[in-house]
Write a protein that holds these residues in place. Structure first.
Motif, short mmCIF file in Angstrom:
data_model
loop_
_atom_site.label_atom_id
_atom_site.label_comp_id
_atom_site.label_asym_id
_atom_site.label_seq_id
_atom_site.Cartn_x
_atom_site.Cartn_y
_atom_site.Cartn_z
N LYS A 181 -37.08 -77.55 -9.63
CA LYS A 181 -36.72 -78.91 -8.94
C LYS A 181 -35.40 -79.03 -8.41
O LYS A 181 -35.02 -79.34 -7.44
N LYS B 223 -33.50 -79.17 3.63
CA LYS B 223 -34.87 -78.87 4.70
C LYS B 223 -34.74 -78.02 5.53
O LYS B 223 -33.31 -77.79 6.06
N ASP C 284 -46.38 -79.51 -10.60
CA ASP C 284 -47.16 -80.13 -9.62
C ASP C 284 -46.64 -79.42 -8.33
O ASP C 284 -45.21 -79.41 -8.08
N ASP D 14 -46.15 -81.47 -5.85
CA ASP D 14 -45.25 -82.73 -5.37
C ASP D 14 -43.93 -82.57 -5.45
O ASP D 14 -43.24 -83.47 -5.01
N ASP E 49 -42.29 -82.81 -2.32
CA ASP E 49 -42.61 -83.78 -1.37
C ASP E 49 -41.44 -84.34 -0.56
O ASP E 49 -41.53 -84.51 0.58
N ARG E 50 -40.21 -84.85 -1.49
CA ARG E 50 -39.17 -85.31 -0.38
C ARG E 50 -38.22 -84.29 0.28
O ARG E 50 -37.39 -84.48 0.93
N GLU F 171 -41.35 -80.19 4.67
CA GLU F 171 -42.61 -80.61 5.45
C GLU F 171 -43.50 -79.57 5.16
O GLU F 171 -44.90 -80.12 5.19
N HIS G 92 -45.12 -76.89 2.33
CA HIS G 92 -44.58 -76.41 0.91
C HIS G 92 -46.18 -76.03 0.26
O HIS G 92 -47.20 -76.56 0.76
N ASN H 27 -49.63 -78.24 1.06
CA ASN H 27 -49.76 -79.68 1.66
C ASN H 27 -50.70 -79.85 2.69
O ASN H 27 -51.04 -81.10 3.24
N THR H 28 -50.94 -78.77 3.72
CA THR H 28 -51.55 -78.84 5.10
C THR H 28 -52.65 -77.55 5.02
O THR H 28 -52.54 -76.54 4.38
N SER I 143 -53.57 -78.88 -8.55
CA SER I 143 -52.33 -78.74 -9.55
C SER I 143 -52.93 -78.72 -10.87
O SER I 143 -52.33 -78.26 -11.91
#
Length: 266
Positions: free
Chosen positions: A78, A86, A99, A101, A104-105, A108, A110, A137-138, A163
């Motif tokens: 993390k 980014k 996870d 996520d 996430d922040r 875009e 990952h 994520n996509t 996850s």
């Protein structure tokens, strides 16, 4: 996605997983752009093997890589993700328990690239193929990960998982690999007390592992517990009288084996 469009990979970490995966990427035709690690010694060692540059300052990380592979200890993931900032590249971690996520922040694009294998930095793998569990994520990013994973392990060994499923797989792997290896350590300790070599057990260990190819784990179970040979178990417990921790483990595992046999016979 065509493999030719996949260009540069930045490997973040220089431990066992990074040292195991980076050469596989390179051998599959991908370009390792850079190695980053806080450990300058291991970073330099891995970079020398791959003939690539290395850095120890995260601020100097390349910004235009196609893939950023984060292969570090779980409690460092993390913080690294937060510090990297980014960029348009695809960022993935290799953890079995974190996870997706976590990105996430901060990204875009990952995902997760989890190799279901044990790596040692100074030991080559004894198998050519192993499962790689991916998540993204996509759908576009998932296809990217599927492409690179397939080039290393073969498409038949690439698994799309969640996850939660990855955490379950990691838990099972701890029992199958980490705990089993610890039992090797215990066995070695027992032998050493009598000045006996661990090499005595290696053929037995290898044969036991080979059985899994044709038999189920429960179907290949042997030993005094599965035979309900109480006299042998009592004798062995007495031999462990000076090792209460090992004695307790022996009792717990033996009870588990007996219970598992009862379940299969129902």
């Amino acid at each position: 996605m065509k493999k030719e469009t996949v260009k540069n990979i930045v490997v973040i970490g220089s431990g066992n997983v990074a040292s195991g995966l980076a050469p596989l990427f390179q051998n599959a035709g991908y370009k390792i752009m850079q190695i980053y690690s806080r450990n300058s010694k291991s970073a330099e060692y891995l970079a020398k093997i791959l003939s690539v540059p290395y850095i120890t300052d995260l601020r100097k990380i390349e910004k235009n890589a196609w893939l950023y592979l984060i292969a570090v200890k779980d409690d460092s993931v993390k913080g690294l993700v937060m510090s990297m900032g980014k960029n348009p590249g695809l960022m993935v971690h290799t953890s079995g328990s974190i996870d997706m996520d976590v990105f996430d922040r901060y990204s875009e694009n990952h995902g997760v690239f989890y190799p279901l294998q044990t790596f040692s930095a100074d030991t080559a793998l004894s198998v050519d193929k192993f499962p790689i569990c991916i998540e993204a994520n996509t759908l576009v990013n998932l296809e990217k990960l599927k492409t690179i994973a397939s080039s290393i392990a073969g498409r038949e060994n690439v698994y799309k998982i969640t996850s939660h499923q990855r955490k379950i797989i990691h838990l099972a792997a701890v029992f199958a690999c980490n705990f089993t290896n610890h039992f090797y350590t215990i066995a070695q300790s027992i032998l050493q007390k009598e000045h006996l070599p661990f090499d005595l057990l290696k053929p037995l260990i290898l044969e036991t592992a080979q059985k899994i190819k044709s038999l189920s784990p429960s179907g290949s179970q042997t030993g005094p517990a599965v035979r309900n040979d109480n006299k042998i178990m009592e004798t062995q417990l007495r031999l462990l009288s000076d090792s209460p921790e090992y004695k307790q483990l022996y009792k717990i595992i033996s009870r588990s084996i007996v219970k598992a046999k009862e379940v299969t016979q129902q």
